[in-house]
Design a protein around this motif. Sequence first.
Motif, mmCIF file in Angstrom:
data_model
loop_
_atom_site.group_PDB
_atom_site.id
_atom_site.type_symbol
_atom_site.label_atom_id
_atom_site.label_comp_id
_atom_site.label_asym_id
_atom_site.label_seq_id
_atom_site.Cartn_x
_atom_site.Cartn_y
_atom_site.Cartn_z
ATOM 1 N N ARG A 62 -13.174 -1.966 50.447
ATOM 2 C CA ARG A 62 -12.209 -1.671 51.500
ATOM 3 C C ARG A 62 -11.895 -2.944 52.280
ATOM 4 N NH1 ARG A 62 -9.737 2.508 51.047
ATOM 5 N NH2 ARG A 62 -11.429 3.992 51.310
ATOM 6 N N GLY A 63 -10.607 -3.229 52.475
ATOM 7 C CA GLY A 63 -10.203 -4.396 53.241
ATOM 8 C C GLY A 63 -10.342 -4.163 54.736
ATOM 9 N N VAL A 64 -10.446 -5.239 55.498
ATOM 10 C CA VAL A 64 -10.711 -5.157 56.934
ATOM 11 C C VAL A 64 -9.599 -4.407 57.672
ATOM 12 C CG1 VAL A 64 -10.897 -6.543 59.041
ATOM 13 C CG2 VAL A 64 -12.156 -7.220 56.986
ATOM 14 N N LEU A 65 -8.354 -4.856 57.540
ATOM 15 C CA LEU A 65 -7.250 -4.211 58.252
ATOM 16 C C LEU A 65 -7.086 -2.764 57.805
ATOM 17 C CD1 LEU A 65 -4.916 -4.454 60.279
ATOM 18 C CD2 LEU A 65 -3.471 -5.249 58.406
ATOM 19 N N HIS A 90 -6.765 -14.338 58.354
ATOM 20 C CA HIS A 90 -7.118 -14.725 56.983
ATOM 21 C C HIS A 90 -8.214 -13.829 56.401
ATOM 22 C CE1 HIS A 90 -10.117 -16.732 59.504
ATOM 23 N NE2 HIS A 90 -10.867 -16.873 58.422
ATOM 24 N N LEU A 91 -8.850 -13.010 57.256
ATOM 25 C CA LEU A 91 -9.905 -12.112 56.789
ATOM 26 C C LEU A 91 -9.431 -10.670 56.647
ATOM 27 C CD1 LEU A 91 -12.936 -13.356 58.952
ATOM 28 C CD2 LEU A 91 -12.526 -13.801 56.533
ATOM 29 N N TRP A 92 -8.202 -10.371 57.057
ATOM 30 C CA TRP A 92 -7.779 -8.982 57.139
ATOM 31 C C TRP A 92 -7.674 -8.290 55.788
ATOM 32 C CZ3 TRP A 92 -3.409 -8.804 61.435
ATOM 33 C CH2 TRP A 92 -3.980 -9.174 62.666
ATOM 34 N N ASP A 93 -7.411 -9.052 54.722
ATOM 35 C CA ASP A 93 -7.334 -8.423 53.403
ATOM 36 C C ASP A 93 -8.591 -8.659 52.572
ATOM 37 O OD1 ASP A 93 -7.006 -11.105 52.961
ATOM 38 O OD2 ASP A 93 -5.271 -10.916 51.638
ATOM 39 N N VAL A 94 -9.621 -9.197 53.226
ATOM 40 C CA VAL A 94 -10.884 -9.479 52.536
ATOM 41 C C VAL A 94 -11.734 -8.213 52.495
ATOM 42 C CG1 VAL A 94 -13.053 -10.760 52.751
ATOM 43 C CG2 VAL A 94 -10.875 -11.923 53.143
ATOM 44 N N HIS A 95 -12.426 -8.006 51.398
ATOM 45 C CA HIS A 95 -13.340 -6.867 51.308
ATOM 46 C C HIS A 95 -14.457 -7.032 52.339
ATOM 47 C CE1 HIS A 95 -12.101 -6.287 46.829
ATOM 48 N NE2 HIS A 95 -11.200 -5.850 47.668
ATOM 49 N N VAL A 96 -14.764 -5.959 53.058
ATOM 50 C CA VAL A 96 -15.726 -6.050 54.160
ATOM 51 C C VAL A 96 -17.118 -6.446 53.682
ATOM 52 C CG1 VAL A 96 -14.487 -4.443 55.632
ATOM 53 C CG2 VAL A 96 -16.174 -3.558 54.012
ATOM 54 N N ALA A 97 -17.426 -6.202 52.423
ATOM 55 C CA ALA A 97 -18.767 -6.510 51.910
ATOM 56 C C ALA A 97 -19.089 -7.994 51.964
ATOM 57 C CB ALA A 97 -18.909 -5.999 50.481
ATOM 58 N N VAL A 98 -18.077 -8.853 51.966
ATOM 59 C CA VAL A 98 -18.342 -10.293 51.935
ATOM 60 C C VAL A 98 -18.372 -10.911 53.332
ATOM 61 C CG1 VAL A 98 -17.239 -10.436 49.684
ATOM 62 C CG2 VAL A 98 -15.905 -10.983 51.720
ATOM 63 N N VAL A 145 -15.917 -5.724 63.164
ATOM 64 C CA VAL A 145 -15.030 -4.792 62.477
ATOM 65 C C VAL A 145 -15.469 -3.360 62.768
ATOM 66 C CG1 VAL A 145 -14.284 -3.958 60.205
ATOM 67 C CG2 VAL A 145 -14.369 -6.417 60.667
ATOM 68 N N ASN A 146 -16.752 -3.132 62.804
ATOM 69 C CA ASN A 146 -17.304 -1.817 63.122
ATOM 70 C C ASN A 146 -16.854 -1.366 64.508
ATOM 71 O OD1 ASN A 146 -18.785 0.324 62.141
ATOM 72 N ND2 ASN A 146 -20.737 -0.423 62.928
ATOM 73 N N ILE A 147 -16.894 -2.276 65.474
ATOM 74 C CA ILE A 147 -16.459 -1.963 66.838
ATOM 75 C C ILE A 147 -14.960 -1.647 66.851
ATOM 76 C CG2 ILE A 147 -16.127 -2.907 69.166
ATOM 77 C CD1 ILE A 147 -18.700 -4.565 68.659
ATOM 78 N N ALA A 148 -14.170 -2.468 66.148
ATOM 79 C CA ALA A 148 -12.725 -2.230 66.101
ATOM 80 C C ALA A 148 -12.410 -0.858 65.526
ATOM 81 C CB ALA A 148 -12.049 -3.325 65.281
ATOM 82 N N ALA A 149 -13.089 -0.487 64.443
ATOM 83 C CA ALA A 149 -12.853 0.812 63.818
ATOM 84 C C ALA A 149 -13.328 1.955 64.708
ATOM 85 C CB ALA A 149 -13.549 0.876 62.464
ATOM 86 N N GLY A 150 -14.429 1.743 65.409
ATOM 87 C CA GLY A 150 -14.989 2.806 66.243
ATOM 88 C C GLY A 150 -14.206 3.062 67.509
#
Length: 254
Positions: free
Chosen positions: A112-115, A148-156, A165-170
């Motif tokens: 899953r990508g960040v954005l 530059h990280l928004w389309d990066v897979h969260v695992a990396v 990212v967890n805070i942003a999603a929550g």
Amino acid sequence: MSTPAPILDVSGLCKEFVLHNIDGRKVNGLDNVSFALDPGEHLVLAGSSGAGKSTLLRAVYRTYLPTSGRVNFVLDDGRTVDLAVIPDRELLALRGRQIGYVSQFLRVQPRRGVLDLVTRAGVSRGMDVPSARDAAATSLRRLNIGEHLWDVHVAVLSGGEKQRVNIAAGLISPPRLVLLDEPVSALDPENRESAIELIGELRAQGVAVLAVFHDLDAIARLADRVLLMRRGRVTADGPTGEVLPMLKKEEALL
């Protein structure tokens, strides 16, 4: 002017664990915990490691099924439900939309990508896709997650990036009750400050927050009230200015 009714009313909450690998003995994780939380109030759970803080959060969210007690939650339509006993399907429908949980760890599908991840969180809470994407972009920028990280897979991502990212999603289109379990533990000072500012703004939105922090500065800045715990019990419950000195004294003795 009338005082608003609590959005969360916990009464006599107990959680017993059975240690199957140690002769089946039983251990109390929570022992008769009671408190209430008003809309827009920020209540911090404090105490030493093993005091029962995260166990309490998980019992409210029902990741842990309470052994006994009530967890009364007022829905957005005014009805009250007991989170400790409602059917699983009803509980799952409340998660995300009315009750949010942000842990210190990000657990999502690895590709899953960040954005996309943060946008989907907003959509799950009723936002349309364009609005959710705009809100996601704003949150990610505020938390210093570069485009530059928004389309990066969260695992990396690094540990601190995952936590932001967890805070942003929550917190995108936040639910009425947000549970936070050490959400800034892996952050450097600059990113920690951004996260604390974002969490603090929930108060003006009327979002009730039940949080675990070990950071005394974060507690002083974010908490309206502090619930001090020890060995699964509540030892103090009061305004931050009254309870924080007790916490500092307790930590000094450890």
